[in-house]
Design an enzyme around this catalytic site. Structure first.
Site, mmCIF file in Angstrom:
data_model
loop_
_atom_site.group_PDB
_atom_site.id
_atom_site.type_symbol
_atom_site.label_atom_id
_atom_site.label_comp_id
_atom_site.label_asym_id
_atom_site.label_seq_id
_atom_site.Cartn_x
_atom_site.Cartn_y
_atom_site.Cartn_z
ATOM 1 N N CYS A 1 51.219 38.791 40.206
ATOM 2 C CA CYS A 1 51.159 38.848 38.458
ATOM 3 C C CYS A 1 51.692 40.087 38.087
ATOM 4 C CB CYS A 1 49.512 39.330 37.749
ATOM 5 S SG CYS A 1 50.162 39.818 35.911
ATOM 6 N N CYS B 1 50.948 42.629 35.090
ATOM 7 C CA CYS B 1 49.855 43.827 36.181
ATOM 8 C C CYS B 1 50.772 45.007 37.154
ATOM 9 C CB CYS B 1 49.161 42.834 37.053
ATOM 10 S SG CYS B 1 48.424 41.620 36.499
#
Length: 192
Positions: A32, A35
């Site tokens: 991600c 993230c």
């Protein structure tokens, strides 16, 4: 040394939740991009705000800990949860640094006040529904005491319903509904 605990299992997560007043959880995935972008913000908050027994920070990899992610309904990464004991008090979806900082600051402030401050907020005598009374109304005993008090007298449920319907009908058919509602005899502020 990082002040972030990486969750290794559901039982590990349960132990973490019981060891602190607040747990701020970062649900992330290695693949991600957002993230990875917000990870330094989360790490800085953990380094600054971690307090043993009060505030702790942990990370849950949604790919390796699917059971935990499903339990908390995590469907987007990153998702940050602020947990008090094991109850979610705040949820931030996406890489939103300002929302994350605000949620952490709120938890830190609440944790600093402690349980004594919460108890101090409720020091009034209080009333029991259906059996006690406010000082301006007489005691009415019985199972439907609260209902009869609400329906009788000034400001009761019947009065509120009549005023609501009256204001609704007047404003519905007027060209300037705000002015019509202000001048209506059903308006409480008009004193009529």
């Amino acid at each position: 040394m990082s002040k972030i605990t990486v969750v290794t299992s559901a039982s590990h997560f349960s132990k973490l939740l019981s060891s602190s007043s607040y747990t701020i959880v970062d649900f992330y995935a290695d693949w991600c991009g957002p993230c990875k972008q917000i990870a330094p913000v989360f790490a800085a908050l953990a380094d600054k705000e971690s307090k043993p027994g009060k505030i702790q920070f942990c990370k849950v990899d949604v790919d390796s800990q699917q059971e935990i992610a499903q339990k908390y309904g995590v469907s987007a990464m990153p998702t940050f949860l602020v947990l008090k004991s094991s109850s979610v008090v705040e949820s931030i979806r996406g890489a939103n640094p300002s929302a994350l900082k605000a949620a952490v600051n709120k938890a830190v402030t609440d944790a600093a006040r402690g349980p004594a401050a919460s108890a101090a907020a409720f020091k009034s005598k209080g009333y029991t529904l259906g059996s006690a009374t406010t000082p301006s109304r007489p005691v009415n005993q019985g199972a439907f005491a609260g209902v009869s008090n609400m329906l009788s007298g000034n400001g009761g449920l019947a009065d509120v319903l009549v005023r609501f319907v009256g204001l609704y009908v007047i404003s519905l058919f007027a060209f300037d509904s705000f002015k019509a509602a202000e001048e209506s005899t059903f308006n409480i502020r008009a004193g009529r």
